[in-house]
Scaffold this motif. Structure first.
Motif, PDB file in Angstrom:
ATOM      1  N   GLN A 210     -33.662 -13.341 -26.843  1.00  0.00           N
ATOM      2  CA  GLN A 210     -34.858 -14.030 -26.348  1.00  0.00           C
ATOM      3  C   GLN A 210     -34.486 -15.308 -25.604  1.00  0.00           C
ATOM      4  OE1 GLN A 210     -38.205 -14.482 -29.147  1.00  0.00           O
ATOM      5  NE2 GLN A 210     -37.153 -13.036 -30.480  1.00  0.00           N
ATOM      6  N   SER A 211     -33.559 -16.078 -26.176  1.00  0.00           N
ATOM      7  CA  SER A 211     -33.154 -17.356 -25.570  1.00  0.00           C
ATOM      8  C   SER A 211     -32.478 -17.136 -24.223  1.00  0.00           C
ATOM      9  CB  SER A 211     -32.202 -18.103 -26.515  1.00  0.00           C
ATOM     10  OG  SER A 211     -32.835 -18.367 -27.747  1.00  0.00           O
ATOM     11  N   ILE A 212     -31.587 -16.135 -24.157  1.00  0.00           N
ATOM     12  CA  ILE A 212     -30.877 -15.849 -22.903  1.00  0.00           C
ATOM     13  C   ILE A 212     -31.854 -15.391 -21.822  1.00  0.00           C
ATOM     14  CG2 ILE A 212     -29.194 -14.315 -21.820  1.00  0.00           C
ATOM     15  CD1 ILE A 212     -27.646 -14.354 -24.450  1.00  0.00           C
ATOM     16  N   MET A 213     -32.831 -14.563 -22.203  1.00  0.00           N
ATOM     17  CA  MET A 213     -33.817 -14.072 -21.245  1.00  0.00           C
ATOM     18  C   MET A 213     -34.734 -15.192 -20.755  1.00  0.00           C
ATOM     19  SD  MET A 213     -33.468 -10.829 -20.577  1.00  0.00           S
ATOM     20  CE  MET A 213     -35.076 -10.562 -19.856  1.00  0.00           C
ATOM     21  N   PHE A 214     -35.033 -16.132 -21.633  1.00  0.00           N
ATOM     22  CA  PHE A 214     -35.992 -17.191 -21.318  1.00  0.00           C
ATOM     23  C   PHE A 214     -35.353 -18.344 -20.548  1.00  0.00           C
ATOM     24  CE2 PHE A 214     -39.142 -20.527 -22.865  1.00  0.00           C
ATOM     25  CZ  PHE A 214     -40.162 -20.062 -22.067  1.00  0.00           C
ATOM     26  N   LEU A 215     -34.028 -18.516 -20.678  1.00  0.00           N
ATOM     27  CA  LEU A 215     -33.329 -19.658 -20.083  1.00  0.00           C
ATOM     28  C   LEU A 215     -33.512 -19.800 -18.576  1.00  0.00           C
ATOM     29  CD1 LEU A 215     -31.436 -22.047 -20.605  1.00  0.00           C
ATOM     30  CD2 LEU A 215     -29.496 -20.485 -20.307  1.00  0.00           C
ATOM     31  N   PRO A 216     -33.431 -18.719 -17.767  1.00  0.00           N
ATOM     32  CA  PRO A 216     -33.572 -18.885 -16.309  1.00  0.00           C
ATOM     33  C   PRO A 216     -34.897 -19.506 -15.874  1.00  0.00           C
ATOM     34  CG  PRO A 216     -32.656 -16.732 -16.828  1.00  0.00           C
ATOM     35  CD  PRO A 216     -33.088 -17.344 -18.127  1.00  0.00           C
ATOM     36  N   TYR A 217     -35.923 -19.401 -16.702  1.00  0.00           N
ATOM     37  CA  TYR A 217     -37.230 -19.961 -16.339  1.00  0.00           C
ATOM     38  C   TYR A 217     -37.155 -21.473 -16.149  1.00  0.00           C
ATOM     39  CZ  TYR A 217     -42.216 -21.042 -16.569  1.00  0.00           C
ATOM     40  OH  TYR A 217     -43.474 -21.513 -16.297  1.00  0.00           O
ATOM     41  N   PHE A 218     -36.220 -22.134 -16.845  1.00  0.00           N
ATOM     42  CA  PHE A 218     -36.105 -23.595 -16.790  1.00  0.00           C
ATOM     43  C   PHE A 218     -35.177 -24.073 -15.683  1.00  0.00           C
ATOM     44  CE2 PHE A 218     -37.226 -22.614 -21.209  1.00  0.00           C
ATOM     45  CZ  PHE A 218     -38.361 -23.406 -21.343  1.00  0.00           C
ATOM     46  N   ILE A 219     -34.558 -23.142 -14.973  1.00  0.00           N
ATOM     47  CA  ILE A 219     -33.683 -23.519 -13.864  1.00  0.00           C
ATOM     48  C   ILE A 219     -34.530 -23.742 -12.618  1.00  0.00           C
ATOM     49  CG2 ILE A 219     -31.787 -22.763 -12.376  1.00  0.00           C
ATOM     50  CD1 ILE A 219     -30.714 -21.148 -14.710  1.00  0.00           C
TER      51      ILE A 219
ATOM     52  N   LEU B  40     -37.458 -12.081 -10.158  1.00  0.00           N
ATOM     53  CA  LEU B  40     -37.482 -11.354 -11.425  1.00  0.00           C
ATOM     54  C   LEU B  40     -36.541 -12.007 -12.431  1.00  0.00           C
ATOM     55  CD1 LEU B  40     -37.426  -7.619 -10.205  1.00  0.00           C
ATOM     56  CD2 LEU B  40     -39.387  -8.938 -11.012  1.00  0.00           C
ATOM     57  N   TRP B  41     -35.351 -12.345 -11.991  1.00  0.00           N
ATOM     58  CA  TRP B  41     -34.377 -12.991 -12.871  1.00  0.00           C
ATOM     59  C   TRP B  41     -34.924 -14.282 -13.478  1.00  0.00           C
ATOM     60  CZ3 TRP B  41     -31.834 -17.754 -11.835  1.00  0.00           C
ATOM     61  CH2 TRP B  41     -30.824 -18.082 -12.744  1.00  0.00           C
ATOM     62  N   LYS B  42     -35.696 -15.000 -12.688  1.00  0.00           N
ATOM     63  CA  LYS B  42     -36.192 -16.297 -13.145  1.00  0.00           C
ATOM     64  C   LYS B  42     -37.449 -16.198 -14.008  1.00  0.00           C
ATOM     65  CE  LYS B  42     -36.821 -20.978 -11.376  1.00  0.00           C
ATOM     66  NZ  LYS B  42     -37.840 -21.380 -12.341  1.00  0.00           N
ATOM     67  N   ASN B  43     -38.282 -15.186 -13.787  1.00  0.00           N
ATOM     68  CA  ASN B  43     -39.610 -15.181 -14.417  1.00  0.00           C
ATOM     69  C   ASN B  43     -39.846 -14.094 -15.467  1.00  0.00           C
ATOM     70  OD1 ASN B  43     -41.468 -17.272 -12.892  1.00  0.00           O
ATOM     71  ND2 ASN B  43     -40.156 -16.322 -11.349  1.00  0.00           N
ATOM     72  N   ILE B  44     -38.990 -13.104 -15.553  1.00  0.00           N
ATOM     73  CA  ILE B  44     -39.212 -12.040 -16.532  1.00  0.00           C
ATOM     74  C   ILE B  44     -39.215 -12.593 -17.956  1.00  0.00           C
ATOM     75  CG2 ILE B  44     -38.076 -10.063 -17.645  1.00  0.00           C
ATOM     76  CD1 ILE B  44     -37.485  -8.937 -14.936  1.00  0.00           C
ATOM     77  N   GLY B  45     -38.320 -13.531 -18.234  1.00  0.00           N
ATOM     78  CA  GLY B  45     -38.208 -14.081 -19.586  1.00  0.00           C
ATOM     79  C   GLY B  45     -39.487 -14.736 -20.069  1.00  0.00           C
ATOM     80  N   TYR B  46     -40.157 -15.460 -19.176  1.00  0.00           N
ATOM     81  CA  TYR B  46     -41.395 -16.142 -19.560  1.00  0.00           C
ATOM     82  C   TYR B  46     -42.486 -15.134 -19.914  1.00  0.00           C
ATOM     83  CZ  TYR B  46     -45.539 -19.100 -19.173  1.00  0.00           C
ATOM     84  OH  TYR B  46     -46.716 -19.745 -19.414  1.00  0.00           O
ATOM     85  N   SER B  47     -42.672 -14.123 -19.069  1.00  0.00           N
ATOM     86  CA  SER B  47     -43.688 -13.099 -19.349  1.00  0.00           C
ATOM     87  C   SER B  47     -43.322 -12.284 -20.582  1.00  0.00           C
ATOM     88  CB  SER B  47     -43.826 -12.162 -18.133  1.00  0.00           C
ATOM     89  OG  SER B  47     -44.265 -12.875 -17.003  1.00  0.00           O
ATOM     90  N   MET B  48     -42.027 -12.069 -20.770  1.00  0.00           N
ATOM     91  CA  MET B  48     -41.565 -11.321 -21.930  1.00  0.00           C
ATOM     92  C   MET B  48     -41.967 -11.996 -23.234  1.00  0.00           C
ATOM     93  SD  MET B  48     -38.872 -11.571 -24.347  1.00  0.00           S
ATOM     94  CE  MET B  48     -37.631 -12.531 -23.508  1.00  0.00           C
ATOM     95  N   VAL B  49     -41.876 -13.313 -23.273  1.00  0.00           N
ATOM     96  CA  VAL B  49     -42.246 -14.061 -24.473  1.00  0.00           C
ATOM     97  C   VAL B  49     -43.730 -13.879 -24.793  1.00  0.00           C
ATOM     98  CG1 VAL B  49     -42.511 -16.392 -25.426  1.00  0.00           C
ATOM     99  CG2 VAL B  49     -40.399 -15.759 -24.257  1.00  0.00           C
ATOM    100  N   ILE B  50     -44.566 -13.857 -23.753  1.00  0.00           N
ATOM    101  CA  ILE B  50     -46.010 -13.670 -23.953  1.00  0.00           C
ATOM    102  C   ILE B  50     -46.286 -12.295 -24.548  1.00  0.00           C
ATOM    103  CG2 ILE B  50     -48.255 -13.529 -22.808  1.00  0.00           C
ATOM    104  CD1 ILE B  50     -47.198 -15.506 -20.742  1.00  0.00           C
ATOM    105  N   TYR B  51     -45.670 -11.269 -23.980  1.00  0.00           N
ATOM    106  CA  TYR B  51     -45.868  -9.912 -24.502  1.00  0.00           C
ATOM    107  C   TYR B  51     -45.270  -9.759 -25.903  1.00  0.00           C
ATOM    108  CZ  TYR B  51     -47.550  -8.272 -19.979  1.00  0.00           C
ATOM    109  OH  TYR B  51     -48.299  -8.079 -18.845  1.00  0.00           O
ATOM    110  N   LEU B  52     -44.170 -10.439 -26.145  1.00  0.00           N
ATOM    111  CA  LEU B  52     -43.545 -10.370 -27.464  1.00  0.00           C
ATOM    112  C   LEU B  52     -44.450 -10.998 -28.518  1.00  0.00           C
ATOM    113  CD1 LEU B  52     -40.915  -9.334 -28.700  1.00  0.00           C
ATOM    114  CD2 LEU B  52     -39.954 -11.625 -28.411  1.00  0.00           C
TER     115      LEU B  52
END
Length: 288
Positions: free
Chosen positions: A95-104, A154-166
Motif C-alpha cells: 500500500q505504501s509503495i503504491m501510494f508514494l508516487p502521489y506525493f511526488i 497512472l503511475w502517479k495517481n493509481i495509488g490514491y484511488s486504490m486507497v479509496i477502493y481499499l
C-alpha cells in the motif's frame, strides 16, 4: 463556520467571473480594463474556424477519458488483490509503495522524465547506444507522448484511488464472504459476486467527481512534461495549456478568455447531462 469558505470562493471564484467580458473583446493594453473594442463572438469564431478549439477539445476529452477509465479500472483491480493478501507486513508495504508516487510533485516528475529521455545523456538513449543502436529523439515524436503521458499519470495517481477502493472493501461485512464460502464459492466467485457489486456505488461516485473536471485537464502534468515544445502540441496541447500559453507567451487575453469560457460551459453541460442520465438509471448514485 461557513463564512470563511464563502468569502474564499467569492474572492477566488465568483468575483473573477467579471473577466468573462474579455472573451468578447479584442484586448488592448493601452486602454483600461473595460475600454477594449467589443468584437462579439469573433474570438470564438476564430478558435472554431482555425480548428484550434476542436483539437483542444478532442485532446482534453480523450486524455481525461483515458485517465478516468484506466485509473479506476486498475485501482479497483489492485485494491482487490491487496485486500486478498494475508501477510500483514507485505500488505502494508505494498500500500505504501503504491501510494508514494502521489506525493511526488510534477516538477520532480518532469526532471525524472527528462533524465530518462534526454537525447544526449538520457538513460534510454544511453542504453540504446550501449547496444549499438541509434539514439531516439523522443521529444520530437508527438505520438509517443500520448502513451507516455498516460503511463506517468497512472503511475502517479493509481495509488490514491486504490486507497479509496481499499477502504470501501474494508467496509464490506465478512458475513457475505463467510456465507459464500459455505455455499462453495471460490475466491474468484467471491470477488465477482460480492466485492465488485459492493464497489459499484464508490465507482460511480468517483466517476461523477472526475467528470466534473473532465474539461479542466491536468495542467501541471502536461505543462511540466511538454513545456513549450511546439513539436508536440498536436497530440499534447489541452485547453489549460493553451489558455496559459495565450496569457503568458502570445498575450492574447481575448482568445484565452474565450477558450476558458468555452471550457467551463462545455464541462458544466457535460456533468449536468451525465448526472441526469445516472439519476434516470438509478437515483441513489446521482450527485444531485
Amino acid at each position: 463556520m461557513i463564512l470563511p469558505a464563502l468569502v474564499f470562493f467569492l474572492i477566488n471564484s465568483y468575483f473573477p467571473m467579471v473577466g468573462i467580458y474579455y472573451a468578447f473583446t479584442k484586448f488592448d493594453f493601452n486602454k483600461s480594463l473595460f475600454e477594449s473594442d467589443f468584437v462579439g463572438l469573433k474570438n470564438f469564431e476564430f478558435l472554431w474556424k482555425s480548428g484550434i478549439l476542436a483539437r483542444l477539445t478532442l485532446n482534453t476529452l480523450s486524455y481525461n477519458v483515458a485517465f478516468i477509465v484506466l485509473v479506476n479500472t486498475f485501482a479497483v483491480a489492485i485494491a482487490i488483490m491487496i485486500s486478498e493478501l494475508r501477510i500483514k507486513w507485505f500488505k502494508k508495504l505494498t500500500q505504501s509503495i503504491m501510494f508514494l508516487p502521489y506525493f511526488i510533485s510534477f516538477v520532480i516528475l518532469s526532471v525524472i522524465v527528462y533524465n530518462i529521455f534526454n537525447y544526449e545523456t538520457g538513460v534510454w538513449n544511453t542504453l540504446l547506444k550501449s547496444f549499438g543502436m541509434e539514439p531516439v529523439d523522443v521529444y520530437s515524436k508527438p505520438v509517443v507522448w500520448i502513451f507516455l503521458i498516460i503511463i506517468f499519470y497512472l503511475w502517479k495517481n493509481i495509488g490514491y484511488s486504490m486507497v479509496i477502493y481499499l477502504a470501501a472493501i474494508t467496509g464490506i461485512s465478512d458475513e457475505y464472504y463467510e456465507a459464500a464460502k459455505i455455499d462453495g464459492a471460490n475466491i474468484f466467485q467471491r470477488i465477482w459476486y460480492i466485492t465488485v457489486p459492493m464497489l459499484k456505488s464508490t465507482f460511480v461516485l468517483l466517476l461523477l467527481f472526475a467528470l466534473g473536471s473532465i474539461m479542466k485537464g491536468q495542467f501541471d502534468l502536461f505543462y511540466q512534461l511538454i513545456g513549450n515544445n511546439g513539436l508536440l502540441y498536436n497530440t499534447t496541447d489541452i485547453l489549460d495549456t493553451y489558455v496559459f500559453r495565450s496569457l503568458k507567451v502570445t498575450f492574447e487575453i481575448g482568445m484565452a478568455t474565450a477558450a476558458g469560457l468555452y471550457q467551463s460551459l462545455f464541462g458544466f453541460i457535460l456533468i449536468m447531462t451525465v448526472n441526469y442520465i445516472i439519476r434516470k438509471l438509478n437515483d441513489e448514485y446521482a450527485l444531485f
